[in-house]
Write a protein that holds these residues in place. Structure first.
Motif, PDB file in Angstrom:
ATOM      1  N   VAL A 251       0.824  -1.203   0.000  1.00 12.57           N
ATOM      2  CA  VAL A 251       0.000   0.000   0.000  1.00 12.57           C
ATOM      3  C   VAL A 251       0.863   1.260   0.000  1.00 12.57           C
ATOM      4  O   VAL A 251       0.503   2.270  -0.608  1.00 12.57           O
ATOM      5  CB  VAL A 251      -0.966  -0.006   1.208  1.00 12.57           C
ATOM      6  N   LEU A 255       0.582   4.406  -2.422  1.00  9.36           N
ATOM      7  CA  LEU A 255       0.380   5.732  -1.850  1.00  9.36           C
ATOM      8  C   LEU A 255       1.373   6.729  -2.430  1.00  9.36           C
ATOM      9  O   LEU A 255       1.018   7.892  -2.686  1.00  9.36           O
ATOM     10  CB  LEU A 255       0.531   5.656  -0.327  1.00  9.36           C
ATOM     11  N   TRP A 258       0.103   7.738  -5.832  1.00  6.08           N
ATOM     12  CA  TRP A 258      -1.018   8.670  -5.715  1.00  6.08           C
ATOM     13  C   TRP A 258      -0.542  10.055  -5.301  1.00  6.08           C
ATOM     14  O   TRP A 258      -1.021  11.076  -5.801  1.00  6.08           O
ATOM     15  CB  TRP A 258      -2.018   8.115  -4.697  1.00  6.08           C
ATOM     16  N   PHE A 259       0.423  10.108  -4.387  1.00  3.87           N
ATOM     17  CA  PHE A 259       0.978  11.382  -3.943  1.00  3.87           C
ATOM     18  C   PHE A 259       1.628  12.129  -5.108  1.00  3.87           C
ATOM     19  O   PHE A 259       1.484  13.349  -5.237  1.00  3.87           O
ATOM     20  CB  PHE A 259       1.992  11.144  -2.828  1.00  3.87           C
ATOM     21  N   TRP A 287       9.599   4.979  -3.077  1.00  6.34           N
ATOM     22  CA  TRP A 287       9.085   4.188  -1.965  1.00  6.34           C
ATOM     23  C   TRP A 287      10.224   3.505  -1.229  1.00  6.34           C
ATOM     24  O   TRP A 287      10.225   3.418  -0.008  1.00  6.34           O
ATOM     25  CB  TRP A 287       8.069   3.170  -2.477  1.00  6.34           C
ATOM     26  N   PRO A 393       6.050  12.637   0.859  1.00  6.91           N
ATOM     27  CA  PRO A 393       5.082  11.622   1.296  1.00  6.91           C
ATOM     28  C   PRO A 393       5.402  10.968   2.632  1.00  6.91           C
ATOM     29  O   PRO A 393       4.702  10.043   3.043  1.00  6.91           O
ATOM     30  CB  PRO A 393       5.173  10.581   0.173  1.00  6.91           C
ATOM     31  N   TRP A 396       2.520  10.844   5.293  1.00  7.05           N
ATOM     32  CA  TRP A 396       1.449   9.897   4.941  1.00  7.05           C
ATOM     33  C   TRP A 396       1.886   8.458   5.167  1.00  7.05           C
ATOM     34  O   TRP A 396       1.132   7.626   5.687  1.00  7.05           O
ATOM     35  CB  TRP A 396       1.034  10.104   3.478  1.00  7.05           C
ATOM     36  N   VAL A 397       3.118   8.174   4.765  1.00  3.06           N
ATOM     37  CA  VAL A 397       3.638   6.817   4.909  1.00  3.06           C
ATOM     38  C   VAL A 397       3.765   6.442   6.384  1.00  3.06           C
ATOM     39  O   VAL A 397       3.421   5.325   6.796  1.00  3.06           O
ATOM     40  CB  VAL A 397       5.001   6.718   4.196  1.00  3.06           C
ATOM     41  N   LEU A 400       0.359   5.737   7.838  1.00  6.42           N
ATOM     42  CA  LEU A 400      -0.126   4.427   7.395  1.00  6.42           C
ATOM     43  C   LEU A 400       0.516   3.303   8.207  1.00  6.42           C
ATOM     44  O   LEU A 400      -0.186   2.441   8.755  1.00  6.42           O
ATOM     45  CB  LEU A 400       0.189   4.240   5.902  1.00  6.42           C
TER      46      LEU A 400
END
Length: 460
Positions: A251, A255, A258-259, A287, A393, A396-397, A400
């Motif tokens: 995920v 993400l 999407w970011f 990532w 990001p 957000w990461v 999550l």
């Protein structure tokens, strides 16, 4: 294959060990092998040195084995990700040599063999050095106390077959990662020369993420089922947290994609636009840059709950009239020690990953930065773009990973432990420290970015 066997020895020379990419791969696998073997030796110690018969610690062996195995799982996956990322990046950077072989008429087998051999040789050197690093690192680790006594250096020495198994595992990680990185490059003279990549929607990743998310509640429900044997219960808990790490990995990559899409649509400054384009060009690459922090946030959620448990137990022991056996007190103290060790090794992985991936990314994108510089973009703007692309990001990461870790711990530990301030403080401290380390890695790599951007086309 015979053609590949003849070509590879001819093209593998001194630069195979001295080039920037080789040094990066060697350093990465040295760090991975050292930490891998040290963690494995710690787990091996708990399985091989049971408590003395008749002591207060007798009967606690199973709990210590479970905690040791659990900590190993939490650390092995991030370390494997670092090794895989390094080998993948190295395989993807052999564009000129691979394209020259293709133009000269080399078969695909020869190109693939060279692409795998290029990172494999320095990786093996790094792994061999990592074995020596493990023997050195085992000494300070052996001074740590568990079960009321120091570990002892002799207990940190694993048998030769287990060391060989870890070495073989890391070599396989390198080979698989190199093949995966090469699979995305169009193996043709023009394709390799331009590093043309296949652009596909990550349908497989989405499907795997959905499957993992669906299986996660099943694993959680198994841990809450009554009547299960202790062995089955422990296995269910292990599976639950492994699935949690897999969900974070799958995920998190989606993400990041999407970011990048949102950032590109809202970009109003050059560095924001460059950052969005860099991330959208290869989301998996970015990532990998923040996945270490995500895994650390996940570990911090679990570790913070462990610290809360220790604090709760010690507070109960200090109440008037309360009595606590030495075994229980040792267990609470050892939980704290284990959490600190896991967090410390996680931070080390972030530090190594941040610097290695940042430098590798600069060399891998040398053409892009040189084209931007030729078009009038100054290196300072490029650096700001890289900082934004990596750190954008992160929040957000971290949310999550940390949130998922708390959700998985909640059924096991209960809300009283999970919602204690020390749990959230542990997560926050780990995320802030991880961000500072990543930012420091970006700053340390800035001179390399300036050198690569202002130089002509780099040739190793």
């Amino acid at each position: 294959m015979p053609t590949a066997t003849r070509i590879v020895p001819l093209v593998l020379g001194r630069k195979t060990f001295t080039s920037s990419s080789s040094l990066l791969v060697m350093s990465s696998f040295f760090a991975c092998a050292t930490l891998f073997l040290t963690v494995a030796a710690g787990a091996w110690m708990f399985f091989q040195t049971p408590a003395a018969p008749g002591s207060d610690m007798e009967g606690m062996d199973l709990m210590y084995k479970f905690l040791a195995g659990f900590a190993t799982i939490l650390l092995v996956i991030p370390a494997s990700t670092l090794a895989s990322a390094s080998a993948t990046l190295s395989a993807r950077r052999q564009d000129e040599r691979l394209s020259t072989m293709s133009l000269l008429g080399a078969r695909r087998t020869a190109v693939v063999t060279l692409a795998v051999a290029e990172p494999l040789v320095p990786a093996i050197c790094g792994i061999v050095l990592g074995v020596l690093g493990y023997l050195v690192m085992a000494w300070p680790v052996s001074l740590i106390h568990f079960m009321g006594r120091s570990i002892g250096y002799e207990n940190m020495l694993m048998p030769a077959w287990l060391v060989a198994a870890v070495v073989v595992f890391l070599i396989l990680v390198c080979i698989v990662a190199a093949l995966v990185g090469l699979r995305k490059v169009a193996i043709s003279p023009l394709g390799v020369r331009t590093k043309s990549l296949e652009r596909k929607f990550p349908l497989g990743q989405v499907i795997l993420a959905v499957v993992a998310i669906v299986l996660l509640p099943v694993a959680v429900s198994l841990t809450q089922s009554g009547g299960l044997g202790l062995g089955i219960l422990i296995a269910a808990i292990m599976v639950m947290f492994i699935l949690g790490l897999i969900v974070v990995d799958l995920v998190g990559g989606l993400l990041i994609r999407w970011f990048a899409h949102l950032s590109g649509n809202r970009a109003q400054t050059p560095e924001r636009l460059i950052a969005a384009r860099l991330v959208s060009d290869d989301p998996k690459r970015f990532w990998r840059r923040v996945s270490g922090l995500a895994m650390t946030a996940f570990v911090a959620a679990v570790g913070g709950s462990g610290i809360s448990l220790m604090q709760l137990g010690l507070d109960a022991a200090d109440e008037p009239g309360a009595q606590m056996q030495d075994a229980d007190r040792f267990l609470l103290q050892d939980i704290f020690t284990g959490v600190m060790l896991v967090m410390g090794i996680s931070i080390l992985l972030i530090a190594v990953s941040a610097l290695i991936n940042q430098v590798a990314d600069i060399y891998d994108r040398a053409d892009t930065f040189q084209d931007l510089y030729a078009a009038g973009t100054d290196p300072e703007t490029m650096h700001k773009a890289m900082v934004r692309a990596v750190l954008g990001p992160v929040i957000w990461v971290a949310l999550l990973a940390g949130g998922l870790g708390l959700l998985l711990v909640l059924p096991l530990a209960g809300a009283a432990l999970v919602l204690k301030p020390i749990t959230f403080s542990t997560i926050l401290a780990s995320v802030v420290l991880g961000i500072l380390i990543i930012r420091s890695g970006l700053q340390l790599a800035k001179p390399i970015l300036v050198t690569v951007a202002t130089a002509g086309r780099s040739r190793e």
